[in-house]
Scaffold this motif. Structure first.
Motif, PDB file in Angstrom:
ATOM      1  N   SER A   1       0.822  -1.205   0.000  1.00 50.46           N
ATOM      2  CA  SER A   1       0.000   0.000   0.000  1.00 50.46           C
ATOM      3  C   SER A   1       0.858   1.259   0.000  1.00 50.46           C
ATOM      4  O   SER A   1       0.592   2.222  -0.734  1.00 50.46           O
ATOM      5  N   ASP A   2       1.904   1.252   0.820  1.00 43.39           N
ATOM      6  CA  ASP A   2       2.775   2.425   0.925  1.00 43.39           C
ATOM      7  C   ASP A   2       3.500   2.719  -0.377  1.00 43.39           C
ATOM      8  O   ASP A   2       3.717   3.877  -0.737  1.00 43.39           O
ATOM      9  N   ILE A   3       3.900   1.683  -1.097  1.00 38.46           N
ATOM     10  CA  ILE A   3       4.732   1.884  -2.281  1.00 38.46           C
ATOM     11  C   ILE A   3       3.909   2.084  -3.548  1.00 38.46           C
ATOM     12  O   ILE A   3       4.437   2.526  -4.580  1.00 38.46           O
TER      13      ILE A   3
ATOM     14  N   ASN B   1       0.677 -14.767  -0.068  1.00 38.06           N
ATOM     15  CA  ASN B   1       0.927 -14.855  -1.503  1.00 38.06           C
ATOM     16  C   ASN B   1      -0.307 -14.490  -2.323  1.00 38.06           C
ATOM     17  O   ASN B   1      -0.596 -13.314  -2.530  1.00 38.06           O
ATOM     18  N   GLU B   2      -1.080 -15.484  -2.770  1.00 42.70           N
ATOM     19  CA  GLU B   2      -2.232 -15.209  -3.631  1.00 42.70           C
ATOM     20  C   GLU B   2      -3.241 -14.267  -2.987  1.00 42.70           C
ATOM     21  O   GLU B   2      -3.811 -13.391  -3.662  1.00 42.70           O
ATOM     22  N   ASP B   3      -3.469 -14.422  -1.681  1.00 38.17           N
ATOM     23  CA  ASP B   3      -4.463 -13.579  -1.015  1.00 38.17           C
ATOM     24  C   ASP B   3      -4.038 -12.107  -1.010  1.00 38.17           C
ATOM     25  O   ASP B   3      -4.884 -11.205  -1.118  1.00 38.17           O
ATOM     26  N   ASN B   4      -2.750 -11.845  -0.898  1.00 38.05           N
ATOM     27  CA  ASN B   4      -2.265 -10.463  -0.970  1.00 38.05           C
ATOM     28  C   ASN B   4      -2.461  -9.876  -2.354  1.00 38.05           C
ATOM     29  O   ASN B   4      -2.764  -8.690  -2.507  1.00 38.05           O
ATOM     30  N   MET B   5      -2.286 -10.690  -3.380  1.00 35.01           N
ATOM     31  CA  MET B   5      -2.497 -10.203  -4.750  1.00 35.01           C
ATOM     32  C   MET B   5      -3.982  -9.902  -4.988  1.00 35.01           C
ATOM     33  O   MET B   5      -4.322  -8.906  -5.636  1.00 35.01           O
ATOM     34  N   ARG B   6      -4.859 -10.749  -4.448  1.00 37.42           N
ATOM     35  CA  ARG B   6      -6.295 -10.478  -4.572  1.00 37.42           C
ATOM     36  C   ARG B   6      -6.662  -9.203  -3.817  1.00 37.42           C
ATOM     37  O   ARG B   6      -7.480  -8.396  -4.277  1.00 37.42           O
ATOM     38  N   TRP B   7      -6.036  -8.987  -2.660  1.00 37.02           N
ATOM     39  CA  TRP B   7      -6.278  -7.766  -1.880  1.00 37.02           C
ATOM     40  C   TRP B   7      -5.872  -6.531  -2.673  1.00 37.02           C
ATOM     41  O   TRP B   7      -6.572  -5.506  -2.640  1.00 37.02           O
TER      42      TRP B   7
ATOM     43  N   TYR C   1      -6.859  -1.578  -4.913  1.00 37.38           N
ATOM     44  CA  TYR C   1      -6.212  -0.627  -5.829  1.00 37.38           C
ATOM     45  C   TYR C   1      -6.444  -0.932  -7.304  1.00 37.38           C
ATOM     46  O   TYR C   1      -5.809  -0.333  -8.166  1.00 37.38           O
ATOM     47  N   GLN C   2      -7.351  -1.853  -7.587  1.00 33.50           N
ATOM     48  CA  GLN C   2      -7.655  -2.228  -8.959  1.00 33.50           C
ATOM     49  C   GLN C   2      -6.413  -2.711  -9.719  1.00 33.50           C
ATOM     50  O   GLN C   2      -6.236  -2.461 -10.923  1.00 33.50           O
ATOM     51  N   ALA C   3      -5.511  -3.355  -9.007  1.00 37.60           N
ATOM     52  CA  ALA C   3      -4.323  -3.909  -9.658  1.00 37.60           C
ATOM     53  C   ALA C   3      -4.737  -4.905 -10.729  1.00 37.60           C
ATOM     54  O   ALA C   3      -5.706  -5.644 -10.567  1.00 37.60           O
ATOM     55  N   GLU C   4      -3.969  -4.912 -11.809  1.00 38.67           N
ATOM     56  CA  GLU C   4      -4.281  -5.764 -12.958  1.00 38.67           C
ATOM     57  C   GLU C   4      -3.253  -6.877 -13.098  1.00 38.67           C
ATOM     58  O   GLU C   4      -2.092  -6.726 -12.716  1.00 38.67           O
ATOM     59  N   GLY C   5      -3.678  -7.978 -13.688  1.00 44.93           N
ATOM     60  CA  GLY C   5      -2.742  -9.047 -14.020  1.00 44.93           C
ATOM     61  C   GLY C   5      -1.914  -8.674 -15.235  1.00 44.93           C
ATOM     62  O   GLY C   5      -2.275  -7.774 -16.008  1.00 44.93           O
ATOM     63  N   VAL C   6      -0.797  -9.349 -15.417  1.00 44.74           N
ATOM     64  CA  VAL C   6       0.118  -9.069 -16.525  1.00 44.74           C
ATOM     65  C   VAL C   6       0.412 -10.373 -17.251  1.00 44.74           C
ATOM     66  O   VAL C   6       0.827 -11.362 -16.630  1.00 44.74           O
ATOM     67  N   GLU C   7       0.215 -10.369 -18.562  1.00 42.51           N
ATOM     68  CA  GLU C   7       0.553 -11.536 -19.376  1.00 42.51           C
ATOM     69  C   GLU C   7       2.026 -11.439 -19.763  1.00 42.51           C
ATOM     70  O   GLU C   7       2.427 -10.512 -20.455  1.00 42.51           O
ATOM     71  N   LEU C   8       2.819 -12.393 -19.310  1.00 43.80           N
ATOM     72  CA  LEU C   8       4.246 -12.390 -19.598  1.00 43.80           C
ATOM     73  C   LEU C   8       4.619 -13.599 -20.438  1.00 43.80           C
ATOM     74  O   LEU C   8       4.087 -14.699 -20.236  1.00 43.80           O
TER      75      LEU C   8
ATOM     76  N   THR D   1      -5.052   4.280 -16.125  1.00 42.96           N
ATOM     77  CA  THR D   1      -5.925   5.406 -15.812  1.00 42.96           C
ATOM     78  C   THR D   1      -5.659   6.013 -14.437  1.00 42.96           C
ATOM     79  O   THR D   1      -6.272   7.011 -14.072  1.00 42.96           O
ATOM     80  N   ALA D   2      -4.749   5.409 -13.673  1.00 46.43           N
ATOM     81  CA  ALA D   2      -4.449   5.941 -12.344  1.00 46.43           C
ATOM     82  C   ALA D   2      -3.836   7.332 -12.453  1.00 46.43           C
ATOM     83  O   ALA D   2      -3.192   7.672 -13.439  1.00 46.43           O
ATOM     84  N   GLU D   3      -4.040   8.138 -11.433  1.00 46.87           N
ATOM     85  CA  GLU D   3      -3.564   9.526 -11.467  1.00 46.87           C
ATOM     86  C   GLU D   3      -2.058   9.614 -11.236  1.00 46.87           C
ATOM     87  O   GLU D   3      -1.463   8.821 -10.517  1.00 46.87           O
ATOM     88  N   TRP D   4      -1.446  10.617 -11.901  1.00 43.93           N
ATOM     89  CA  TRP D   4      -0.048  10.956 -11.650  1.00 43.93           C
ATOM     90  C   TRP D   4       0.011  11.995 -10.528  1.00 43.93           C
ATOM     91  O   TRP D   4      -0.883  12.829 -10.386  1.00 43.93           O
ATOM     92  N   THR D   5       1.060  11.956  -9.743  1.00 41.46           N
ATOM     93  CA  THR D   5       1.279  13.007  -8.752  1.00 41.46           C
ATOM     94  C   THR D   5       2.733  13.441  -8.796  1.00 41.46           C
ATOM     95  O   THR D   5       3.630  12.651  -9.089  1.00 41.46           O
ATOM     96  N   ASN D   6       2.970  14.707  -8.513  1.00 38.51           N
ATOM     97  CA  ASN D   6       4.335  15.229  -8.460  1.00 38.51           C
ATOM     98  C   ASN D   6       4.931  14.990  -7.085  1.00 38.51           C
ATOM     99  O   ASN D   6       4.222  14.814  -6.100  1.00 38.51           O
TER     100      ASN D   6
END
Length: 468
Positions: free
Chosen positions: A213-215, A237-243, A248-255, A296-301
């Motif tokens: 959350s902090d980072i 592990n998985e539960d933290n990723m679901r959280w 924060y609407q984190a998205e999965g990444v296809e690698l 779509t997340a906001e940028w901040t200075n």
């Protein structure tokens, strides 16, 4: 390891995760760990008669347990002792980077430096690595390992994850090798097993959520977090990723990553994960996953107000930069600056980024220390000798025998048959170790006292030497 006694709640947890595979898993925990190393791609290119680690082209398993303390090439940064499973960061990072230019990468929980040195190998000179460690007592060993690894585009910082909020949205990739309950290290570190209980797992899970959350704010929109632990349970592990998805609407990444035998892969809610179990791969327990911040997340200075580095920059303008500092390294894109009394060099590409970071965070070291002026004499720093960018043509190199190299690294007295007056580079099998300054009838050993070999080999353990 035969007398290992696993906590009953841990057994229940693992039976739920592994089902019929649990007995095989427990049997694997009774076997000794197998040590592994990762060689430096720019310092050691000779072939090795060791078993390669499939998921890292610089990784090798050692054939037997042995100490590396008495191998001069270890002290030269020609290889790093690293657990094989954690080397999987390399293909993950390579898939995330692809052909992107001028990336900023943060290794958030970096000490003692295994993953940071690996990241250095994957990045190129147009990429910046910020290597951070929050625990003050661990920053020095992180810095030493990175200095010996010898890259120029590195900043070492000492900050809490929450401090990075001052930078605003700054990083393209953040590696979070999170502090965890250490279940994957039970056979390697019995203390981890003794400290384990369900309450400790819950504590680690809460700490990991706070770190993520902090980072999150410091990650650019579209930026990537590579998250890893050395534990097995789902909570960390998985539960933290679901959280992270929910909060924060984190998205999965296809690698696009090659498949490797034994590595368990999966996907939950669009997020891929990778699991290492000791009964399936030669290595310890490891978990990794990759998530992305929405575009779509906001940028901040940034909101940093630290000015100390800026004052150093102003003081530098009044100081004549010695000519030798401008060509002591072969890297052309180099920015030379003065920090306190020490001349340092850094990537010109990230000069502005360095200024911004210095206004927001506590910097332990930036770039490569070049040396200091003492009167009219320039005293080169030990970091220059082991830098991959050292301009060797400026100095005389002296090849040492094994016994001479050990005495040099231990700062013991010995006699050299040949040396040139002034600064000489001590080498072993062609790899630089450090400096001496030769004078009539003697020389001064400038190998750092804090890096020296402190104990003499007593013959009780086998000496590993990569060059043999």
């Amino acid at each position: 390891m035969a007398d290992i006694k696993l906590p009953l709640p841990f057994i229940t947890q693992m039976e739920g995760l592994l089902g019929n595979d649990y007995a095989t898993f427990e049997q694997a925990l009774l076997q000794p760990s197998r040590r592994s190393i990762r060689v430096h791609p720019h310092k050691w290119n000779n072939s090795l008669s060791l078993t390669p680690v499939p998921w890292n082209k610089q990784g090798y398993w050692l054939d037997e347990e042995a100490t590396v303390t008495y191998d001069p090439l270890f002290h030269a940064g020609a290889y790093y002792v690293q657990e094989a499973s954690s080397m999987f960061l390399a293909p993950l990072l390579e898939a995330c980077i692809k052909d992107k230019e001028e990336l900023t990468v943060l290794d958030l929980c970096a000490a003692p430096g295994g993953k940071s040195t690996l990241i250095c190998d994957v990045l190129n000179e147009q990429h910046l690595l910020v290597s951070n460690e929050v625990i003050k007592t661990r920053v020095h060993i992180l810095d030493e390992n990175l200095l010996k690894w010898g890259y120029n585009n590195v900043i070492v910082t000492h900050n809490d994850p929450a401090d990075f909020d001052r930078l605003g949205t700054f990083f393209d990739i953040i590696v979070v090798d999170a502090p965890c309950s250490g279940e994957g290290m039970f056979r390697k570190d019995p203390a981890a097993m003794n400290e384990w209980d369900e309450a400790h797992v819950d504590l680690c899970c809460s700490r990991q959520k706070r770190i993520l959350s902090d980072i999150w704010q410091a990650l650019k929109p579209g930026g990537i977090i590579i998250y890893s632990t050395c534990t097995f349970n789902r909570k960390e592990n998985e539960d933290n990723m679901r959280w992270m998805q929910e909060q924060y609407q984190a998205e999965g990444v296809e690698l696009t990553i090659p498949s490797f035998e034994g590595i368990e892969t999966g996907n939950e809610n669009g997020i891929n994960f990778y699991r290492f179990y000791p009964h399936k791969v030669t290595g310890e327990g490891f978990f990794a996953s990759v998530i992305r911040k929405p575009e779509t997340a906001e940028w901040t200075n940034h909101t940093g107000k630290r000015e100390k580095w800026t004052k150093d920059r102003k003081a530098q303008q009044k100081q004549v930069i010695p000519e030798i500092t401008k060509n002591i390294l072969t890297k052309e894109d180099t920015y030379v600056f003065l920090h306190k009394e020490e001349f340092r060099c850094f990537s010109e590409t990230f000069k502005d980024a360095l200024e911004q970071i210095s206004m927001c965070l506590k910097i332990f070291r930036a770039g490569t220390p070049l040396g200091i002026l003492k009167g009219k004499d320039f005293l080169p720093d030990s970091a220059v000798a082991v830098s991959i960018h050292l301009n060797k043509e400026l100095f005389t190199s002296i090849e040492l025998s094994y016994d001479e190299a050990i005495k040099y690294l231990s700062k013991e007295e010995f006699v050299l048959e040949q040396e040139s007056k002034g600064w000489n580079i001590m080498c072993y099998q062609g790899v630089p170790l450090g400096w001496i300054k030769a004078m009539p009838n003697r020389f001064n050993n400038y190998f750092p006292s804090e890096w020296r070999i402190r104990n003499q080999w007593n013959g009780e353990s086998k000496r590993f030497r990569i060059g043999e």
